[in-house]
Design a protein around this motif. Structure first.
Motif, short mmCIF file in Angstrom:
data_model
loop_
_atom_site.label_atom_id
_atom_site.label_comp_id
_atom_site.label_asym_id
_atom_site.label_seq_id
_atom_site.Cartn_x
_atom_site.Cartn_y
_atom_site.Cartn_z
N PHE A 89 16.00 0.12 -17.25
CA PHE A 89 16.51 -0.53 -16.04
C PHE A 89 16.68 0.48 -14.91
CE2 PHE A 89 20.03 -1.95 -13.36
CZ PHE A 89 19.56 -3.20 -12.96
N LEU A 90 17.24 1.65 -15.24
CA LEU A 90 17.36 2.69 -14.22
C LEU A 90 15.99 3.15 -13.74
CD1 LEU A 90 20.26 4.85 -15.73
CD2 LEU A 90 20.39 3.19 -13.85
N GLY A 91 15.03 3.20 -14.66
CA GLY A 91 13.67 3.55 -14.26
C GLY A 91 13.08 2.54 -13.29
N GLY A 92 13.43 1.26 -13.49
CA GLY A 92 12.98 0.25 -12.53
C GLY A 92 13.57 0.46 -11.15
N LEU A 93 14.86 0.86 -11.12
CA LEU A 93 15.47 1.15 -9.82
C LEU A 93 14.82 2.36 -9.15
CD1 LEU A 93 19.28 0.59 -10.60
CD2 LEU A 93 17.62 -1.01 -9.60
N VAL A 94 14.48 3.36 -9.96
CA VAL A 94 13.79 4.53 -9.40
C VAL A 94 12.45 4.13 -8.82
CG1 VAL A 94 12.74 6.74 -9.98
CG2 VAL A 94 14.98 6.17 -10.89
N ALA A 95 11.74 3.25 -9.52
CA ALA A 95 10.44 2.80 -9.02
C ALA A 95 10.59 2.05 -7.70
CB ALA A 95 9.76 1.92 -10.07
N ASP A 96 11.62 1.19 -7.61
CA ASP A 96 11.85 0.47 -6.35
C ASP A 96 12.21 1.42 -5.22
OD1 ASP A 96 11.30 -1.86 -7.66
OD2 ASP A 96 13.40 -2.47 -7.91
N TYR A 97 13.06 2.40 -5.53
CA TYR A 97 13.47 3.35 -4.49
C TYR A 97 12.30 4.22 -4.05
CZ TYR A 97 16.90 6.22 -2.01
OH TYR A 97 17.64 6.86 -1.03
N ALA A 98 11.46 4.60 -5.00
CA ALA A 98 10.28 5.40 -4.64
C ALA A 98 9.32 4.60 -3.78
CB ALA A 98 9.58 5.88 -5.92
N ALA A 99 9.22 3.31 -4.06
CA ALA A 99 8.34 2.47 -3.22
C ALA A 99 8.89 2.37 -1.80
CB ALA A 99 8.22 1.09 -3.85
N ALA A 100 10.23 2.28 -1.68
CA ALA A 100 10.83 2.20 -0.34
C ALA A 100 10.64 3.51 0.42
CB ALA A 100 12.31 1.86 -0.46
N ILE A 101 10.82 4.63 -0.27
CA ILE A 101 10.64 5.93 0.39
C ILE A 101 9.17 6.13 0.78
CG2 ILE A 101 10.77 8.43 0.07
CD1 ILE A 101 13.47 7.12 0.48
N ALA A 102 8.27 5.71 -0.09
CA ALA A 102 6.85 5.86 0.21
C ALA A 102 6.44 5.04 1.42
CB ALA A 102 6.02 5.45 -1.02
N ALA A 103 7.09 3.88 1.60
CA ALA A 103 6.77 3.05 2.76
C ALA A 103 7.24 3.72 4.05
CB ALA A 103 7.43 1.69 2.61
N GLU A 104 8.28 4.56 3.99
CA GLU A 104 8.79 5.21 5.19
C GLU A 104 8.01 6.49 5.52
OE1 GLU A 104 12.94 5.91 4.94
OE2 GLU A 104 13.48 3.78 4.79
N ILE A 105 7.75 7.30 4.50
CA ILE A 105 7.11 8.58 4.77
C ILE A 105 5.60 8.51 4.62
CG2 ILE A 105 9.17 9.80 3.98
CD1 ILE A 105 7.71 10.45 1.39
N GLY A 106 5.11 7.41 4.06
CA GLY A 106 3.68 7.30 3.82
C GLY A 106 3.29 7.96 2.50
N GLY A 107 2.26 7.45 1.92
CA GLY A 107 1.83 8.00 0.63
C GLY A 107 2.14 7.04 -0.50
N THR A 108 2.08 7.56 -1.69
CA THR A 108 2.30 6.76 -2.89
C THR A 108 3.70 7.01 -3.44
OG1 THR A 108 1.43 8.48 -4.36
CG2 THR A 108 -0.16 6.90 -3.43
N GLN A 109 4.04 6.28 -4.51
CA GLN A 109 5.34 6.48 -5.15
C GLN A 109 5.45 7.86 -5.78
OE1 GLN A 109 5.85 3.26 -7.90
NE2 GLN A 109 6.22 1.73 -6.31
N LEU A 110 4.36 8.39 -6.27
CA LEU A 110 4.38 9.75 -6.81
C LEU A 110 4.68 10.77 -5.72
CD1 LEU A 110 1.36 9.65 -9.29
CD2 LEU A 110 3.80 9.42 -9.81
N ASP A 111 4.15 10.53 -4.51
CA ASP A 111 4.48 11.41 -3.40
C ASP A 111 5.95 11.32 -3.05
OD1 ASP A 111 1.81 12.13 -3.27
OD2 ASP A 111 1.32 10.54 -1.82
N ALA A 112 6.52 10.12 -3.15
CA ALA A 112 7.95 9.96 -2.86
C ALA A 112 8.80 10.67 -3.90
CB ALA A 112 8.30 8.47 -2.81
#
Length: 224
Positions: A89-112
């Protein structure tokens, strides 16, 4: 199926190795977390993931314990399943947060995830994320319990039906069995004590009686 290929019964299994079973069952955590994050990213909370996690934990525990699953093993499997779901469940939250950061800075979730301050910001926003996803957490744990209930119930019934002797240790050591007679050796013969003649004690030699002599008198001994 021949006897050699038949599945061993509970009586034929070796003693349960709880520590080794626990170590083996821990391998289900990363696999379960990855599967959960993938399904979570698709927008689903699937009970099938929890069922797969519990089945995998039981299978791995058997491989490590030697095949037995006692009441302690049931608790180990249940705890490993619960820990896997919480981390997932925490991993799911990390994935969501990485997607949000990636949308702001550009790039993929791995980049975030590689962003220098990602985990700092995630730690600061985690309480608000848990508060906002409290219902989802309860649903995840609820679906997890439902998904793992069937597997854990079957394992619990197996542990309850297992004979008590399989989990106990003898207090006294059994006497070793007599070694088998080797080929070409004479069988042991128990002597018959009644057949042995009794030893006769020879009679004591007769001792001649010695008559006491009279004391000397002047008539018998001139020296007196």
């Amino acid at each position: 199926m021949t006897d050699a290929q038949a599945k061993p019964t509970v009586h034929e299994l070796p003693p349960e190795n709880v520590g080794r079973g626990l170590l083996f069952s821990l391998a289900v955590i990363p696999v379960g977390v990855i599967l959960w994050v993938v399904v979570w990213s698709l927008g689903f909370i699937a009970a099938i993931i929890a069922a797969l996690v519990s089945i995998g934990a039981v299978w791995l525990y058997r491989k490590g314990s030697g095949g037995r699953v006692s009441f302690v093993g049931v608790i180990v499997v249940a705890v490993v399943t619960l820990v896997t779901l919480v981390i997932a469940f925490l991993g799911g939250l990390v994935a969501d947060y990485a997607a949000a950061i990636a949308a702001e800075i550009g790039g993929t979730q791995l980049d975030a995830l590689a962003y220098p301050d990602f985990w700092t910001f995630f730690g600061l926003d985690l309480p608000a994320m848990l508060e906002g996803n409290g219902l989802n957490l309860l649903l995840a744990l609820g679906f997890g319990v439902l998904g793992a209930f069937g597997t854990l119930r079957a394992v619990f019934a197996e542990a309850k039906a297992a004979p008590a002797a399989a989990y106990s240790f003898p207090l006294a050591q059994e006497a070793p069995a007599e070694p088998a007679a080797q080929f070409g050796t004479a069988p042991a013969v128990t002597p018959d004590l009644n057949a042995i003649p009794a030893y006769e004690v020879p009679p004591a030699a007769a001792v001649p009686a010695v008559e006491p002599t009279a004391p000397p008198t002047p008539e018998t001994d001139p020296r007196v």
